[in-house]
Design an enzyme around this catalytic site. Structure first.
Site, PDB file in Angstrom:
ATOM      1  N   LYS A  11       0.828  -1.212   0.000  1.00 14.81           N
ATOM      2  CA  LYS A  11       0.000   0.000   0.000  1.00 14.81           C
ATOM      3  C   LYS A  11       0.864   1.264   0.000  1.00 14.81           C
ATOM      4  O   LYS A  11       2.075   1.208   0.235  1.00 14.81           O
ATOM      5  CB  LYS A  11      -0.947  -0.049   1.208  1.00 14.81           C
ATOM      6  CG  LYS A  11      -1.964  -1.208   1.134  1.00 14.81           C
ATOM      7  CD  LYS A  11      -2.964  -1.152   2.284  1.00 14.81           C
ATOM      8  CE  LYS A  11      -3.983  -2.274   2.194  1.00 14.81           C
ATOM      9  NZ  LYS A  11      -5.016  -2.186   3.274  1.00 14.81           N
ATOM     10  N   TYR A  51     -12.330  -2.257  -3.768  1.00 18.75           N
ATOM     11  CA  TYR A  51     -12.865  -2.429  -2.412  1.00 18.75           C
ATOM     12  C   TYR A  51     -14.398  -2.324  -2.383  1.00 18.75           C
ATOM     13  O   TYR A  51     -14.967  -1.969  -1.348  1.00 18.75           O
ATOM     14  CB  TYR A  51     -12.250  -1.394  -1.469  1.00 18.75           C
ATOM     15  CG  TYR A  51     -10.884  -1.797  -0.919  1.00 18.75           C
ATOM     16  CD1 TYR A  51     -10.723  -2.956  -0.157  1.00 18.75           C
ATOM     17  CD2 TYR A  51      -9.753  -1.008  -1.134  1.00 18.75           C
ATOM     18  CE1 TYR A  51      -9.493  -3.318   0.352  1.00 18.75           C
ATOM     19  CE2 TYR A  51      -8.503  -1.362  -0.613  1.00 18.75           C
ATOM     20  CZ  TYR A  51      -8.390  -2.525   0.129  1.00 18.75           C
ATOM     21  OH  TYR A  51      -7.172  -2.890   0.648  1.00 18.75           O
ATOM     22  N   ASN A 114      -2.277   0.322   6.711  1.00 18.20           N
ATOM     23  CA  ASN A 114      -1.743  -0.929   7.252  1.00 18.20           C
ATOM     24  C   ASN A 114      -0.840  -1.708   6.281  1.00 18.20           C
ATOM     25  O   ASN A 114      -0.785  -2.938   6.317  1.00 18.20           O
ATOM     26  CB  ASN A 114      -2.867  -1.788   7.830  1.00 18.20           C
ATOM     27  CG  ASN A 114      -3.914  -2.145   6.804  1.00 18.20           C
ATOM     28  OD1 ASN A 114      -3.797  -1.802   5.640  1.00 18.20           O
ATOM     29  ND2 ASN A 114      -4.946  -2.856   7.245  1.00 18.20           N
ATOM     30  N   HIS A 117      -2.084  -5.427   1.491  1.00 15.39           N
ATOM     31  CA  HIS A 117      -3.347  -6.135   1.274  1.00 15.39           C
ATOM     32  C   HIS A 117      -3.026  -7.550   0.826  1.00 15.39           C
ATOM     33  O   HIS A 117      -2.067  -7.765   0.084  1.00 15.39           O
ATOM     34  CB  HIS A 117      -4.184  -5.461   0.180  1.00 15.39           C
ATOM     35  CG  HIS A 117      -5.234  -6.373  -0.385  1.00 15.39           C
ATOM     36  ND1 HIS A 117      -6.430  -6.599   0.248  1.00 15.39           N
ATOM     37  CD2 HIS A 117      -5.238  -7.176  -1.473  1.00 15.39           C
ATOM     38  CE1 HIS A 117      -7.128  -7.493  -0.445  1.00 15.39           C
ATOM     39  NE2 HIS A 117      -6.419  -7.851  -1.500  1.00 15.39           N
ATOM     40  N   GLU A 128      -9.387 -10.739  -7.822  1.00 14.74           N
ATOM     41  CA  GLU A 128      -8.479  -9.600  -7.652  1.00 14.74           C
ATOM     42  C   GLU A 128      -7.315  -9.653  -8.643  1.00 14.74           C
ATOM     43  O   GLU A 128      -6.881  -8.619  -9.156  1.00 14.74           O
ATOM     44  CB  GLU A 128      -7.972  -9.566  -6.210  1.00 14.74           C
ATOM     45  CG  GLU A 128      -9.082  -9.209  -5.226  1.00 14.74           C
ATOM     46  CD  GLU A 128      -8.679  -9.362  -3.758  1.00 14.74           C
ATOM     47  OE1 GLU A 128      -9.530  -9.087  -2.898  1.00 14.74           O
ATOM     48  OE2 GLU A 128      -7.525  -9.753  -3.475  1.00 14.74           O
TER      49      GLU A 128
HETATM   50  P1  RTP Z   1      -7.123  -5.808   3.127  1.00 12.62           P
HETATM   51  O1  RTP Z   1      -8.422  -6.178   2.430  1.00 12.62           O
HETATM   52  O2  RTP Z   1      -6.681  -4.418   2.834  1.00 12.62           O
HETATM   53  O3  RTP Z   1      -6.070  -6.852   2.894  1.00 12.62           O
HETATM   54  O4  RTP Z   1      -7.361  -5.855   4.714  1.00 12.62           O
HETATM   55  P2  RTP Z   1      -8.120  -6.960   5.542  1.00 12.62           P
HETATM   56  O5  RTP Z   1      -8.640  -8.050   4.656  1.00 12.62           O
HETATM   57  O6  RTP Z   1      -7.227  -7.363   6.666  1.00 12.62           O
HETATM   58  O7  RTP Z   1      -9.320  -6.118   6.135  1.00 12.62           O
HETATM   59  P3  RTP Z   1     -10.758  -5.801   5.468  1.00 12.62           P
HETATM   60  O8  RTP Z   1     -11.805  -6.150   6.455  1.00 12.62           O
HETATM   61  O9  RTP Z   1     -10.866  -6.404   4.097  1.00 12.62           O
HETATM   62  O10 RTP Z   1     -10.715  -4.215   5.338  1.00 12.62           O
HETATM   63  C1  RTP Z   1     -10.081  -3.576   4.251  1.00 12.62           C
HETATM   64  C2  RTP Z   1      -9.311  -2.383   4.784  1.00 12.62           C
HETATM   65  O11 RTP Z   1     -10.222  -1.439   5.312  1.00 12.62           O
HETATM   66  C3  RTP Z   1      -9.654  -0.809   6.452  1.00 12.62           C
HETATM   67  N1  RTP Z   1     -10.490  -1.045   7.613  1.00 12.62           N
HETATM   68  N2  RTP Z   1     -10.708  -0.125   8.498  1.00 12.62           N
HETATM   69  N3  RTP Z   1     -11.605   1.308  10.770  1.00 12.62           N
HETATM   70  C4  RTP Z   1     -11.972   0.036  10.614  1.00 12.62           C
HETATM   71  O12 RTP Z   1     -12.687  -0.544  11.395  1.00 12.62           O
HETATM   72  C5  RTP Z   1     -11.486  -0.661   9.440  1.00 12.62           C
HETATM   73  N4  RTP Z   1     -11.753  -1.915   9.137  1.00 12.62           N
HETATM   74  C6  RTP Z   1     -11.108  -2.152   7.969  1.00 12.62           C
HETATM   75  C7  RTP Z   1      -8.302  -1.419   6.698  1.00 12.62           C
HETATM   76  O13 RTP Z   1      -7.303  -0.526   6.178  1.00 12.62           O
HETATM   77  C8  RTP Z   1      -8.355  -2.711   5.915  1.00 12.62           C
HETATM   78  O14 RTP Z   1      -7.073  -3.086   5.454  1.00 12.62           O
HETATM   79 MG    MG Z   2      -9.789  -7.694   2.927  1.00  5.76          MG
END
Ligand code: RTP
Ligand code: MG
Length: 143
Positions: A11, A51, A114, A117, A128
C-alpha cells in the site's frame, strides 16, 4: 498440495517508507514466488471498484482516499497454500493486534494505513488478480 495463487498490494504507506524490497524478501523467505508485479497509482474508480465489498462501511471514503494517495505495488504470489500463508505473513488488519514479526506489526502505523493487502480466499484471489493482470502478464509455473 497444489500450487495456489494470491493477490497482494504493497500500500502507499509502505511504498513511501521504501520497504518494497524488505516485503518482497518476506514473501520469498516464506516460499512464495512473485509471478507478476507492477507499480501503479490507483485512480479513485480503480480503488472504489477494488474495495466494492466495503462500499457501505463507514471507513470506505478514508480507505479509497488512502489507497489513491500514492503509488502501490501490486503482485501475484504463488506457492503452496499461498492465500493463507500470505495472510499469516501480513498479520492482523489492525497492527496493534498483529503478531510480532508480521508485516503489519513491523511496517503499519494504524488500521487505516496498514502497509499491505492480501486476498482472503482463493475465490477473491482469482477475482483480484483478474482486476489488475491479464493472463499473459502472470508468469505462473502452472501455465
Ligand atoms: P485488506 O483487504 O486491505 O487486505 O485488509 P483486511 O482483509 O485485513 O481487512 P478488510 O476487512 O478487508 O478491510 C479492508 C481495509 O479497510 C480498512 N479497515 N478499516 N476502521 C476500521 O474498522 C477498518 N476496518 C477495515 C483497513 O485498512 C483494511 O485493510
Ligand atoms: Mg480484505
Amino acid at each position: 498440495m497444489a500450487l495456489e495463487r494470491t493477490f497482494s498490494i504493497i500500500k502507499p504507506d509502505a511504498v513511501a517508507k521504501n520497504v518494497i524490497g524488505a516485503i518482497y524478501n518476506r514473501f520469498e523467505s516464506a516460499g512464495l514466488r512473485i509471478v507478476a508485479a507492477k507499480m501503479i497509482h490507483l485512480s479513485q474508480q480503480q480503488a472504489e471498484g477494488f474495495y466494492a465489498e466495503h462500499k457501505e462501511r463507514p471507513f470506505f471514503g478514508a480507505l479509497v482516499e488512502f489507497m489513491t494517495s500514492g503509488p502501490v505495488m501490486v503482485q501475484v504470489l504463488e506457492g503452496e497454500n499461498a492465500v493463507a500463508k500470505n495472510r499469516e505473513i501480513m498479520g492482523a488488519t489492525n497492527p496493534a493486534d498483529a503478531l510480532a514479526g508480521t508485516l503489519r506489526s513491523d511496517y503499519a502505523a494504524s488500521i487505516d494505513e496498514n502497509a499491505v493487502h492480501g486476498s482472503d480466499a482463493p475465490e477473491s484471489a482469482a477475482r483480484e488478480i483478474a482486476y489488475f493482470f491479464s493472463d499473459e502478464e502472470v508468469c505462473s509455473r502452472t501455465r
